[in-house]
Design a protein around this motif. Sequence first.
Motif, PDB file in Angstrom:
ATOM      1  N   ARG A  71     -78.158  19.331  53.418  1.00  0.00           N
ATOM      2  CA  ARG A  71     -78.073  18.141  54.271  1.00  0.00           C
ATOM      3  C   ARG A  71     -78.006  16.877  53.426  1.00  0.00           C
ATOM      4  O   ARG A  71     -77.245  15.947  53.725  1.00  0.00           O
ATOM      5  CB  ARG A  71     -79.280  18.084  55.213  1.00  0.00           C
ATOM      6  N   PHE A  72     -78.809  16.833  52.371  1.00  0.00           N
ATOM      7  CA  PHE A  72     -78.818  15.650  51.518  1.00  0.00           C
ATOM      8  C   PHE A  72     -77.452  15.429  50.871  1.00  0.00           C
ATOM      9  O   PHE A  72     -76.901  14.319  50.919  1.00  0.00           O
ATOM     10  CB  PHE A  72     -79.894  15.784  50.442  1.00  0.00           C
ATOM     11  N   PHE A  73     -76.891  16.463  50.266  1.00  0.00           N
ATOM     12  CA  PHE A  73     -75.601  16.298  49.596  1.00  0.00           C
ATOM     13  C   PHE A  73     -74.493  15.943  50.597  1.00  0.00           C
ATOM     14  O   PHE A  73     -73.579  15.173  50.278  1.00  0.00           O
ATOM     15  CB  PHE A  73     -75.237  17.559  48.820  1.00  0.00           C
ATOM     16  N   THR A  74     -74.578  16.484  51.803  1.00  0.00           N
ATOM     17  CA  THR A  74     -73.604  16.121  52.835  1.00  0.00           C
ATOM     18  C   THR A  74     -73.691  14.636  53.156  1.00  0.00           C
ATOM     19  O   THR A  74     -72.666  13.954  53.321  1.00  0.00           O
ATOM     20  CB  THR A  74     -73.846  16.947  54.115  1.00  0.00           C
ATOM     21  N   GLU A  75     -74.919  14.116  53.224  1.00  0.00           N
ATOM     22  CA  GLU A  75     -75.108  12.693  53.497  1.00  0.00           C
ATOM     23  C   GLU A  75     -74.640  11.833  52.324  1.00  0.00           C
ATOM     24  O   GLU A  75     -74.078  10.755  52.520  1.00  0.00           O
ATOM     25  CB  GLU A  75     -76.578  12.409  53.810  1.00  0.00           C
ATOM     26  N   VAL A  76     -74.860  12.299  51.114  1.00  0.00           N
ATOM     27  CA  VAL A  76     -74.372  11.570  49.936  1.00  0.00           C
ATOM     28  C   VAL A  76     -72.859  11.411  50.019  1.00  0.00           C
ATOM     29  O   VAL A  76     -72.306  10.329  49.783  1.00  0.00           O
ATOM     30  CB  VAL A  76     -74.764  12.296  48.633  1.00  0.00           C
ATOM     31  N   ALA A  77     -72.174  12.492  50.377  1.00  0.00           N
ATOM     32  CA  ALA A  77     -70.714  12.450  50.475  1.00  0.00           C
ATOM     33  C   ALA A  77     -70.251  11.490  51.569  1.00  0.00           C
ATOM     34  O   ALA A  77     -69.172  10.893  51.463  1.00  0.00           O
ATOM     35  CB  ALA A  77     -70.171  13.851  50.740  1.00  0.00           C
ATOM     36  N   GLY A 125     -81.859  24.564  53.762  1.00  0.00           N
ATOM     37  CA  GLY A 125     -80.915  23.616  54.336  1.00  0.00           C
ATOM     38  C   GLY A 125     -81.135  22.165  53.966  1.00  0.00           C
ATOM     39  O   GLY A 125     -80.251  21.329  54.192  1.00  0.00           O
ATOM     40  N   GLN A 126     -82.295  21.818  53.394  1.00  0.00           N
ATOM     41  CA  GLN A 126     -82.569  20.410  53.104  1.00  0.00           C
ATOM     42  C   GLN A 126     -81.634  19.849  52.034  1.00  0.00           C
ATOM     43  O   GLN A 126     -81.081  18.751  52.195  1.00  0.00           O
ATOM     44  CB  GLN A 126     -84.029  20.230  52.673  1.00  0.00           C
ATOM     45  N   ALA A 127     -81.465  20.558  50.938  1.00  0.00           N
ATOM     46  CA  ALA A 127     -80.590  20.066  49.870  1.00  0.00           C
ATOM     47  C   ALA A 127     -79.148  19.964  50.356  1.00  0.00           C
ATOM     48  O   ALA A 127     -78.430  19.014  50.016  1.00  0.00           O
ATOM     49  CB  ALA A 127     -80.680  20.975  48.649  1.00  0.00           C
ATOM     50  N   GLU A 179     -76.927  26.105  40.796  1.00  0.00           N
ATOM     51  CA  GLU A 179     -77.294  25.906  42.202  1.00  0.00           C
ATOM     52  C   GLU A 179     -77.025  24.473  42.635  1.00  0.00           C
ATOM     53  O   GLU A 179     -76.463  24.221  43.710  1.00  0.00           O
ATOM     54  CB  GLU A 179     -78.777  26.209  42.409  1.00  0.00           C
ATOM     55  N   VAL A 180     -77.455  23.519  41.801  1.00  0.00           N
ATOM     56  CA  VAL A 180     -77.266  22.106  42.115  1.00  0.00           C
ATOM     57  C   VAL A 180     -75.780  21.798  42.264  1.00  0.00           C
ATOM     58  O   VAL A 180     -75.340  21.177  43.240  1.00  0.00           O
ATOM     59  CB  VAL A 180     -77.888  21.215  41.017  1.00  0.00           C
ATOM     60  N   CYS A 181     -74.984  22.243  41.301  1.00  0.00           N
ATOM     61  CA  CYS A 181     -73.550  21.942  41.312  1.00  0.00           C
ATOM     62  C   CYS A 181     -72.835  22.626  42.476  1.00  0.00           C
ATOM     63  O   CYS A 181     -71.909  22.056  43.069  1.00  0.00           O
ATOM     64  CB  CYS A 181     -72.922  22.350  39.985  1.00  0.00           C
ATOM     65  N   ALA A 182     -73.273  23.838  42.825  1.00  0.00           N
ATOM     66  CA  ALA A 182     -72.641  24.560  43.930  1.00  0.00           C
ATOM     67  C   ALA A 182     -72.880  23.851  45.258  1.00  0.00           C
ATOM     68  O   ALA A 182     -71.968  23.732  46.090  1.00  0.00           O
ATOM     69  CB  ALA A 182     -73.171  25.990  43.990  1.00  0.00           C
ATOM     70  N   LEU A 183     -74.102  23.358  45.472  1.00  0.00           N
ATOM     71  CA  LEU A 183     -74.405  22.659  46.721  1.00  0.00           C
ATOM     72  C   LEU A 183     -73.649  21.335  46.803  1.00  0.00           C
ATOM     73  O   LEU A 183     -73.172  20.943  47.869  1.00  0.00           O
ATOM     74  CB  LEU A 183     -75.909  22.415  46.834  1.00  0.00           C
ATOM     75  N   ALA A 184     -73.547  20.642  45.674  1.00  0.00           N
ATOM     76  CA  ALA A 184     -72.796  19.389  45.654  1.00  0.00           C
ATOM     77  C   ALA A 184     -71.315  19.649  45.944  1.00  0.00           C
ATOM     78  O   ALA A 184     -70.682  18.928  46.726  1.00  0.00           O
ATOM     79  CB  ALA A 184     -72.964  18.701  44.306  1.00  0.00           C
ATOM     80  N   MET A 185     -70.772  20.694  45.335  1.00  0.00           N
ATOM     81  CA  MET A 185     -69.361  21.035  45.538  1.00  0.00           C
ATOM     82  C   MET A 185     -69.103  21.418  46.989  1.00  0.00           C
ATOM     83  O   MET A 185     -68.066  21.077  47.569  1.00  0.00           O
ATOM     84  CB  MET A 185     -68.969  22.185  44.607  1.00  0.00           C
ATOM     85  N   GLN A 186     -70.053  22.107  47.588  1.00  0.00           N
ATOM     86  CA  GLN A 186     -69.935  22.502  48.992  1.00  0.00           C
ATOM     87  C   GLN A 186     -69.799  21.277  49.899  1.00  0.00           C
ATOM     88  O   GLN A 186     -69.142  21.323  50.942  1.00  0.00           O
ATOM     89  CB  GLN A 186     -71.176  23.307  49.376  1.00  0.00           C
ATOM     90  N   ALA A 187     -70.412  20.155  49.479  1.00  0.00           N
ATOM     91  CA  ALA A 187     -70.347  18.915  50.254  1.00  0.00           C
ATOM     92  C   ALA A 187     -69.122  18.079  49.901  1.00  0.00           C
ATOM     93  O   ALA A 187     -68.927  17.000  50.468  1.00  0.00           O
ATOM     94  CB  ALA A 187     -71.615  18.097  50.026  1.00  0.00           C
ATOM     95  N   GLY A 188     -68.314  18.560  48.949  1.00  0.00           N
ATOM     96  CA  GLY A 188     -67.115  17.833  48.562  1.00  0.00           C
ATOM     97  C   GLY A 188     -67.284  16.955  47.347  1.00  0.00           C
ATOM     98  O   GLY A 188     -66.386  16.180  47.002  1.00  0.00           O
ATOM     99  N   LEU A 189     -68.434  17.068  46.666  1.00  0.00           N
ATOM    100  CA  LEU A 189     -68.705  16.263  45.479  1.00  0.00           C
ATOM    101  C   LEU A 189     -68.328  17.029  44.214  1.00  0.00           C
ATOM    102  O   LEU A 189     -68.392  18.261  44.180  1.00  0.00           O
ATOM    103  CB  LEU A 189     -70.186  15.881  45.423  1.00  0.00           C
ATOM    104  N   VAL A 190     -67.979  16.292  43.177  1.00  0.00           N
ATOM    105  CA  VAL A 190     -67.594  16.890  41.898  1.00  0.00           C
ATOM    106  C   VAL A 190     -68.498  16.347  40.799  1.00  0.00           C
ATOM    107  O   VAL A 190     -68.713  15.129  40.713  1.00  0.00           O
ATOM    108  CB  VAL A 190     -66.123  16.561  41.557  1.00  0.00           C
ATOM    109  N   LYS A 191     -69.028  17.237  39.960  1.00  0.00           N
ATOM    110  CA  LYS A 191     -69.838  16.775  38.833  1.00  0.00           C
ATOM    111  C   LYS A 191     -68.922  16.209  37.753  1.00  0.00           C
ATOM    112  O   LYS A 191     -68.009  16.883  37.288  1.00  0.00           O
ATOM    113  CB  LYS A 191     -70.683  17.908  38.255  1.00  0.00           C
ATOM    114  N   VAL A 192     -69.194  14.963  37.343  1.00  0.00           N
ATOM    115  CA  VAL A 192     -68.362  14.324  36.326  1.00  0.00           C
ATOM    116  C   VAL A 192     -69.117  14.104  35.020  1.00  0.00           C
ATOM    117  O   VAL A 192     -68.508  13.777  33.998  1.00  0.00           O
ATOM    118  CB  VAL A 192     -67.811  12.969  36.832  1.00  0.00           C
TER     119      VAL A 192
END
Length: 294
Positions: free
Chosen positions: A164-170, A160-162, A264-277
Motif C-alpha cells: 500500500r505504501f509503495f502504491t501511494e508513493v507512485a 499488504g502494508q508495504a 523484497e524491497v525492490c520487488a514491491l517497489a517495482m510492483q507499484a511501478g517504481l524503478v530503483k535508480v
Amino acid sequence: MTVSTPTSEVATRQSTCYNSPYLAEYYDSWIWDRGDLQYFSRILQEQLAKSSLPAHTPFCILDVGTGTGRVLRHLSTTLPQGLSKPINLVGLEIEPHMLDRARRLQSEIKSQPEVVISWVQGSAFELSAAPPFSSSSATSSKVDILLFPFGSLAHFTEPGQAERFFTEVAKVLRPGTGRAYIPLLHKLLIDDGDITELAEQALYPAATVTSKEYPGVTYYEKPLRHGVEGNQVHHTRFIEVVKDGDVVERNVDDLVLKLWKTKEVCALAMQAGLVKVEQEAVDDEIFFVFQLPG
C-alpha cells in the motif's frame, strides 16, 4: 528471548512512545543528531540544481513520518540563499503530539520567504489523500523528493502494508524527475541471513535523559524484552517520566520491526511501478532511491 520486568508494579499505559508531549521531547533527545541530515541537504541541493520546473511551480519535498519535524527544520535552514523558485516542505505525521511539537519548534526558526513549511496529520498508507496531493484539491501538487527517514519501512509488519505504501508513493511522486528515498537500518537488512547481532543486542539500550524543556523532568528508559521471531524483531521498552522525584508518566512500548531483504524491497517497489535508480550507504542505513518513469 530475554525478559525483565519493571522494579515497581505501578500501573503503566500502553504507548507508541510518541503519544504524549513528554515522549515527543524524549524522541528528539535521541534522534536529532543523525548522519542522515547532511545526506538530505546534499540530495535536496542536487535535485534543485537539476530541476527544470517552471519558475512559478513549487519544488515539493514530502517527509513521511516527519515526527517532530527534525528533517524539514534542518532543510529549511540550510537551503542556499537567493532561491530562484518556491520550495514547499510538507511534513506528514499520524501522531498529533509529534505534530504539535513540530509546529512549535518550527515557529521558533526563520526561513527564507520562498520556503513554505506545512504540517499534515495523515497516514503513510494514504499519501494521495493528504491535502497537498489530493486530486480534489485545487492546488494539488506532485512530490519532487519523498523522504521516509530512519528506516521507517521496517515498521510495516502487517500483510499488504508495504504494498500500500509503495502504491501511494507512485501516486504522489512526480513522474520522471521525482525521487523517493527509502532507508533501512543495516542491521534490519538481512541479505546474508545473519541475525546474530539482532538476537543478542537490544535495539534501544537503557538511558537516562534530562529534559531541556520541562523543569525538573528526567526520562528513564530500559528494555524489558528483546528477541527475533521469524522475520521480525520484537522489542519492548519501558519509559518512565519523573518530575521532581515523582513519577508523572509510565509507558510500555511493544515495538515490532520487520526484517527485509533487498530483493523484497525492490520487488514491491517495482510492483507499484517504481524503478530503483540508486542505492547508497549513509551512516547506519542503506537508502534505496526510486523513480517513477515518465
